[in-house]
Design a protein around this motif. Structure first.
Motif, PDB file in Angstrom:
ATOM      1  N   TYR A  22     -16.341   2.520  33.077  1.00 52.42           N
ATOM      2  CA  TYR A  22     -16.120   1.150  33.534  1.00 52.42           C
ATOM      3  C   TYR A  22     -17.325   0.592  34.285  1.00 52.42           C
ATOM      4  O   TYR A  22     -17.293  -0.518  34.785  1.00 52.42           O
ATOM      5  N   GLY A  23     -18.388   1.386  34.411  1.00 53.94           N
ATOM      6  CA  GLY A  23     -19.595   0.948  35.083  1.00 53.94           C
ATOM      7  C   GLY A  23     -19.613   1.207  36.571  1.00 53.94           C
ATOM      8  O   GLY A  23     -20.555   0.829  37.258  1.00 53.94           O
ATOM      9  N   ARG A  24     -18.563   1.860  37.100  1.00 55.20           N
ATOM     10  CA  ARG A  24     -18.533   2.170  38.535  1.00 55.20           C
ATOM     11  C   ARG A  24     -19.473   3.333  38.824  1.00 55.20           C
ATOM     12  O   ARG A  24     -19.514   4.313  38.077  1.00 55.20           O
ATOM     13  N   CYS A  25     -20.196   3.214  39.922  1.00 48.65           N
ATOM     14  CA  CYS A  25     -21.200   4.225  40.261  1.00 48.65           C
ATOM     15  C   CYS A  25     -20.935   4.802  41.642  1.00 48.65           C
ATOM     16  O   CYS A  25     -20.590   4.073  42.577  1.00 48.65           O
ATOM     17  N   THR A  26     -21.089   6.099  41.766  1.00 47.84           N
ATOM     18  CA  THR A  26     -21.085   6.774  43.054  1.00 47.84           C
ATOM     19  C   THR A  26     -22.393   7.543  43.159  1.00 47.84           C
ATOM     20  O   THR A  26     -22.959   7.963  42.151  1.00 47.84           O
ATOM     21  N   ALA A  27     -22.878   7.694  44.374  1.00 47.74           N
ATOM     22  CA  ALA A  27     -24.128   8.437  44.575  1.00 47.74           C
ATOM     23  C   ALA A  27     -24.165   8.984  45.996  1.00 47.74           C
ATOM     24  O   ALA A  27     -23.730   8.313  46.935  1.00 47.74           O
ATOM     25  N   ALA A  28     -24.680  10.193  46.123  1.00 46.77           N
ATOM     26  CA  ALA A  28     -24.800  10.824  47.432  1.00 46.77           C
ATOM     27  C   ALA A  28     -25.855  11.920  47.375  1.00 46.77           C
ATOM     28  O   ALA A  28     -26.136  12.470  46.299  1.00 46.77           O
ATOM     29  N   ILE A  29     -26.410  12.226  48.534  1.00 51.92           N
ATOM     30  CA  ILE A  29     -27.316  13.370  48.646  1.00 51.92           C
ATOM     31  C   ILE A  29     -26.432  14.610  48.653  1.00 51.92           C
ATOM     32  O   ILE A  29     -25.549  14.742  49.497  1.00 51.92           O
ATOM     33  N   THR A  30     -26.642  15.486  47.691  1.00 47.91           N
ATOM     34  CA  THR A  30     -25.744  16.630  47.527  1.00 47.91           C
ATOM     35  C   THR A  30     -26.397  17.983  47.748  1.00 47.91           C
ATOM     36  O   THR A  30     -25.695  18.993  47.815  1.00 47.91           O
ATOM     37  N   ALA A  31     -27.724  18.021  47.835  1.00 47.45           N
ATOM     38  CA  ALA A  31     -28.387  19.316  48.007  1.00 47.45           C
ATOM     39  C   ALA A  31     -29.786  19.118  48.562  1.00 47.45           C
ATOM     40  O   ALA A  31     -30.361  18.033  48.470  1.00 47.45           O
ATOM     41  N   GLU A  32     -30.280  20.177  49.144  1.00 45.56           N
ATOM     42  CA  GLU A  32     -31.690  20.227  49.538  1.00 45.56           C
ATOM     43  C   GLU A  32     -32.162  21.654  49.323  1.00 45.56           C
ATOM     44  O   GLU A  32     -31.372  22.592  49.351  1.00 45.56           O
ATOM     45  N   CYS A  33     -33.450  21.792  49.052  1.00 44.42           N
ATOM     46  CA  CYS A  33     -33.991  23.129  48.859  1.00 44.42           C
ATOM     47  C   CYS A  33     -35.456  23.144  49.266  1.00 44.42           C
ATOM     48  O   CYS A  33     -36.113  22.110  49.320  1.00 44.42           O
ATOM     49  N   GLU A  34     -35.933  24.334  49.567  1.00 45.73           N
ATOM     50  CA  GLU A  34     -37.348  24.536  49.845  1.00 45.73           C
ATOM     51  C   GLU A  34     -37.950  25.270  48.663  1.00 45.73           C
ATOM     52  O   GLU A  34     -37.427  26.302  48.235  1.00 45.73           O
ATOM     53  N   ALA A  35     -39.025  24.713  48.126  1.00 44.66           N
ATOM     54  CA  ALA A  35     -39.672  25.312  46.962  1.00 44.66           C
ATOM     55  C   ALA A  35     -41.121  24.872  46.908  1.00 44.66           C
ATOM     56  O   ALA A  35     -41.532  23.930  47.594  1.00 44.66           O
ATOM     57  N   ASP A  36     -41.912  25.538  46.071  1.00 43.66           N
ATOM     58  CA  ASP A  36     -43.306  25.155  45.884  1.00 43.66           C
ATOM     59  C   ASP A  36     -43.429  23.925  44.991  1.00 43.66           C
ATOM     60  O   ASP A  36     -44.333  23.122  45.157  1.00 43.66           O
ATOM     61  N   THR A  37     -42.516  23.801  44.027  1.00 39.81           N
ATOM     62  CA  THR A  37     -42.531  22.643  43.122  1.00 39.81           C
ATOM     63  C   THR A  37     -41.151  21.995  43.109  1.00 39.81           C
ATOM     64  O   THR A  37     -40.135  22.675  43.310  1.00 39.81           O
ATOM     65  N   LYS A  38     -41.139  20.695  42.845  1.00 44.05           N
ATOM     66  CA  LYS A  38     -39.886  19.943  42.825  1.00 44.05           C
ATOM     67  C   LYS A  38     -39.018  20.420  41.659  1.00 44.05           C
ATOM     68  O   LYS A  38     -39.501  20.544  40.532  1.00 44.05           O
ATOM     69  N   PRO A  39     -37.714  20.670  41.926  1.00 48.01           N
ATOM     70  CA  PRO A  39     -36.811  21.053  40.833  1.00 48.01           C
ATOM     71  C   PRO A  39     -36.722  19.935  39.790  1.00 48.01           C
ATOM     72  O   PRO A  39     -36.958  18.768  40.085  1.00 48.01           O
ATOM     73  N   GLU A  40     -36.348  20.320  38.595  1.00 47.80           N
ATOM     74  CA  GLU A  40     -36.242  19.364  37.496  1.00 47.80           C
ATOM     75  C   GLU A  40     -34.957  18.549  37.623  1.00 47.80           C
ATOM     76  O   GLU A  40     -33.884  19.089  37.907  1.00 47.80           O
ATOM     77  N   SER A  41     -35.055  17.248  37.426  1.00 46.15           N
ATOM     78  CA  SER A  41     -33.873  16.388  37.419  1.00 46.15           C
ATOM     79  C   SER A  41     -33.071  16.666  36.157  1.00 46.15           C
ATOM     80  O   SER A  41     -33.621  17.072  35.130  1.00 46.15           O
ATOM     81  N   LYS A  42     -31.741  16.458  36.237  1.00 45.63           N
ATOM     82  CA  LYS A  42     -30.862  16.777  35.116  1.00 45.63           C
ATOM     83  C   LYS A  42     -29.922  15.620  34.817  1.00 45.63           C
ATOM     84  O   LYS A  42     -29.647  14.787  35.664  1.00 45.63           O
ATOM     85  N   PHE A  43     -29.397  15.624  33.602  1.00 40.55           N
ATOM     86  CA  PHE A  43     -28.452  14.623  33.133  1.00 40.55           C
ATOM     87  C   PHE A  43     -27.352  15.317  32.352  1.00 40.55           C
ATOM     88  O   PHE A  43     -27.633  16.199  31.528  1.00 40.55           O
ATOM     89  N   THR A  44     -26.098  14.943  32.622  1.00 47.80           N
ATOM     90  CA  THR A  44     -24.962  15.484  31.892  1.00 47.80           C
ATOM     91  C   THR A  44     -24.055  14.326  31.508  1.00 47.80           C
ATOM     92  O   THR A  44     -23.814  13.429  32.309  1.00 47.80           O
ATOM     93  N   SER A  45     -23.543  14.357  30.292  1.00 46.53           N
ATOM     94  CA  SER A  45     -22.608  13.335  29.838  1.00 46.53           C
ATOM     95  C   SER A  45     -21.275  13.988  29.512  1.00 46.53           C
ATOM     96  O   SER A  45     -21.229  15.006  28.824  1.00 46.53           O
ATOM     97  N   THR A  46     -20.189  13.413  30.037  1.00 48.46           N
ATOM     98  CA  THR A  46     -18.848  13.896  29.728  1.00 48.46           C
ATOM     99  C   THR A  46     -18.096  12.786  28.995  1.00 48.46           C
ATOM    100  O   THR A  46     -18.648  11.714  28.753  1.00 48.46           O
TER     101      THR A  46
END
Length: 64
Positions: free
Chosen positions: A14-38
């Motif tokens: 329906y186009g409704r969006c939710t968003a929140a900061i859900t995790a943090e991590c320490e690493a040498d390189t930025k983790p890869e962003s991901k996309f999932t469709s249900t």
């Protein structure tokens, strides 16, 4: 090591969006962003270099 922040956002059929900061991590390189469709929504996990950047992204995603 550097700290990175993940914003998880979802957009339902329906186009409704939710968003929140859900995790943090320490690493040498930025983790890869991901996309999932249900059957009912698309879910995005985007990583950011700073907490302020992650907060701004989450805020703007909720305003769509």
């Amino acid at each position: 090591m550097k700290k990175f922040y993940c914003v998880t956002s979802s957009v339902d059929d329906y186009g409704r969006c939710t968003a929140a900061i859900t995790a943090e991590c320490e690493a040498d390189t930025k983790p890869e962003s991901k996309f999932t469709s249900t059957n009912r929504k698309d879910i995005y996990s985007d990583w950011f270099d700073s907490l302020s950047e992650a907060r701004e992204f989450a805020k703007s995603a909720r305003e769509v």
